[in-house]
Design a protein around this motif. Structure first.
Motif, mmCIF file in Angstrom:
data_model
loop_
_atom_site.group_PDB
_atom_site.id
_atom_site.type_symbol
_atom_site.label_atom_id
_atom_site.label_comp_id
_atom_site.label_asym_id
_atom_site.label_seq_id
_atom_site.Cartn_x
_atom_site.Cartn_y
_atom_site.Cartn_z
ATOM 1 N N VAL A 89 44.700 40.932 35.503
ATOM 2 C CA VAL A 89 44.235 39.558 36.243
ATOM 3 C C VAL A 89 44.449 38.512 35.030
ATOM 4 N N VAL A 90 45.089 37.726 35.332
ATOM 5 C CA VAL A 90 45.376 36.242 34.376
ATOM 6 C C VAL A 90 44.768 35.187 35.029
ATOM 7 N N ASP A 91 43.806 34.394 34.485
ATOM 8 C CA ASP A 91 43.079 33.282 34.814
ATOM 9 C C ASP A 91 43.450 31.952 33.654
ATOM 10 N N LYS A 92 44.095 31.037 34.383
ATOM 11 C CA LYS A 92 44.623 29.905 33.526
ATOM 12 C C LYS A 92 43.721 28.803 34.077
ATOM 13 N N ASP A 93 42.714 28.021 33.208
ATOM 14 C CA ASP A 93 41.873 26.933 33.788
ATOM 15 C C ASP A 93 42.711 25.832 33.674
ATOM 16 N N ASP A 94 41.950 24.847 34.078
ATOM 17 C CA ASP A 94 42.612 23.352 34.228
ATOM 18 C C ASP A 94 43.253 22.909 33.081
ATOM 19 N N GLU A 95 42.656 23.368 31.850
ATOM 20 C CA GLU A 95 43.034 22.633 30.431
ATOM 21 C C GLU A 95 44.029 23.563 29.901
ATOM 22 N N GLY A 96 44.430 24.838 30.863
ATOM 23 C CA GLY A 96 45.490 25.790 30.233
ATOM 24 C C GLY A 96 45.032 26.925 29.419
ATOM 25 N N ASP A 150 52.508 32.125 31.148
ATOM 26 C CA ASP A 150 53.458 30.999 30.802
ATOM 27 C C ASP A 150 54.147 30.515 32.471
ATOM 28 N N THR A 151 53.988 31.498 33.343
ATOM 29 C CA THR A 151 54.627 31.279 34.508
ATOM 30 C C THR A 151 53.679 30.679 35.694
ATOM 31 N N ILE A 152 52.249 30.606 35.429
ATOM 32 C CA ILE A 152 51.632 30.048 36.587
ATOM 33 C C ILE A 152 51.053 28.805 35.973
ATOM 34 N N PRO A 153 50.714 27.879 36.944
ATOM 35 C CA PRO A 153 50.282 26.598 36.472
ATOM 36 C C PRO A 153 48.767 26.560 36.263
ATOM 37 N N ASN A 154 48.373 25.383 35.476
ATOM 38 C CA ASN A 154 46.971 25.220 35.059
ATOM 39 C C ASN A 154 45.918 25.522 36.405
ATOM 40 N N GLY A 155 44.788 25.924 36.446
ATOM 41 C CA GLY A 155 43.869 25.974 37.519
ATOM 42 C C GLY A 155 44.255 27.114 38.409
ATOM 43 N N THR A 156 45.240 28.259 38.068
ATOM 44 C CA THR A 156 45.648 29.131 39.053
ATOM 45 C C THR A 156 45.092 30.602 38.618
ATOM 46 N N THR A 157 45.175 31.502 39.345
ATOM 47 C CA THR A 157 45.111 32.842 38.878
ATOM 48 C C THR A 157 46.223 33.721 39.403
ATOM 49 N N ALA A 158 46.511 34.731 38.650
ATOM 50 C CA ALA A 158 47.578 35.736 39.176
ATOM 51 C C ALA A 158 47.239 37.243 38.820
ATOM 52 N N ALA A 159 47.615 38.158 39.619
ATOM 53 C CA ALA A 159 46.952 39.441 39.367
ATOM 54 C C ALA A 159 48.347 40.313 39.608
ATOM 55 N N ILE A 160 48.655 41.337 38.683
ATOM 56 C CA ILE A 160 49.512 42.498 38.976
ATOM 57 C C ILE A 160 48.632 43.622 39.125
ATOM 58 N N MET A 183 53.565 48.300 43.512
ATOM 59 C CA MET A 183 53.304 47.124 42.804
ATOM 60 C C MET A 183 53.161 46.082 43.701
ATOM 61 N N MET A 184 51.826 45.202 43.236
ATOM 62 C CA MET A 184 51.571 43.894 44.170
ATOM 63 C C MET A 184 51.377 42.859 42.936
ATOM 64 N N VAL A 185 51.974 41.799 43.319
ATOM 65 C CA VAL A 185 51.899 40.435 42.661
ATOM 66 C C VAL A 185 51.035 39.573 43.276
ATOM 67 N N LEU A 186 49.925 39.043 43.010
ATOM 68 C CA LEU A 186 49.267 38.194 43.814
ATOM 69 C C LEU A 186 48.996 36.866 43.055
ATOM 70 N N GLY A 187 48.938 35.796 43.826
ATOM 71 C CA GLY A 187 48.626 34.459 43.245
ATOM 72 C C GLY A 187 47.372 33.832 43.869
ATOM 73 N N PHE A 188 46.657 33.068 43.134
ATOM 74 C CA PHE A 188 45.563 32.390 43.788
ATOM 75 C C PHE A 188 45.588 31.065 43.325
ATOM 76 N N ALA A 189 45.962 29.956 44.216
ATOM 77 C CA ALA A 189 45.744 28.629 43.604
ATOM 78 C C ALA A 189 44.475 28.111 43.632
ATOM 79 N N ASP A 190 43.735 28.162 44.643
ATOM 80 C CA ASP A 190 42.259 27.905 44.552
ATOM 81 C C ASP A 190 41.358 29.084 44.441
ATOM 82 N N ALA A 191 41.151 29.908 43.473
ATOM 83 C CA ALA A 191 40.551 31.216 43.678
ATOM 84 C C ALA A 191 39.255 31.034 44.077
#
Length: 170
Positions: free
Chosen positions: A47-54, A117-127, A13-21
């Motif tokens: 893959v979950v992407d949260k844009d700047d507006e959420g 819910d756990t990632i800030p706006n403007g970021t992407t996370a992947a499991i 299992m890999m959990v990845l975060g991308f601040a400025d994808a």
């Protein structure tokens, strides 16, 4: 999903975060290359992407058919049940795991909202759940020689740098 003996390879299992994808398809291309070489299989990926507006965009993919995902879920559930120590727990775990994988994914749909819910706006996370197919023959050879795994850990460059940093303090 399995080798000729019906076994599953180790799943990472890999959990990845991308601040400025800055995606250009290179990650997908590398996963496809490894899959084409029969080195890995993507058991599930979210893959979950949260844009700047959420606002949330989520994508989930798997190399498994719904039947294979259900089978893998049943195996994982049975092993978890086995940890409880009785036959009823094994059966209940297998049934729950099979049901979880019936839609073709082992990462539950509600994980989208948890990740979002756990990632800030403007970021992407992947499991990613990746089955290491290349390891099945090696594992079987070790078992065939009477060996068992006593420890299993990935060592990353950061781990080695931390060892060096600690050593330099002493």
């Amino acid at each position: 999903m399995s080798d000729s003996n019906g076994t599953i390879g180790p799943v990472q299992m890999m959990v990845l975060g991308f601040a400025d994808a800055d995606f250009h398809g290179t990650i997908v291309a590398e996963l496809e290359r490894l899959r084409d070489l029969d080195l890995i299989r993507v058991v599930d990926a979210l893959v979950v992407d949260k844009d700047d507006e959420g606002d949330i965009t989520a994508v989930q993919i798997s190399d498994l058919s719904p039947e294979e995902a259900s089978e893998m879920g049943a195996i994982a559930g049975a092993l978890i049940g086995f940890g409880y120590g009785d036959e009823e727990a094994v059966i209940a775990g297998a049934e729950a795991g099979a049901l979880e994988g019936a839609d073709g994914h082992l990462i539950p749909d509600d994980e989208v909202w948890y990740v979002a819910d756990t990632i800030p706006n403007g970021t992407t996370a992947a499991i990613l759940l990746i089955e290491h197919l290349w390891a099945i023959p090696l594992r079987d050879a070790i078992r065939g020689a009477g060996g068992i795994a006593l420890a299993d850990e990935w060592i990353h460059a950061e781990d080695l740098m931390a060892v060096g940093a600690i050593a330099s303090l002493g």
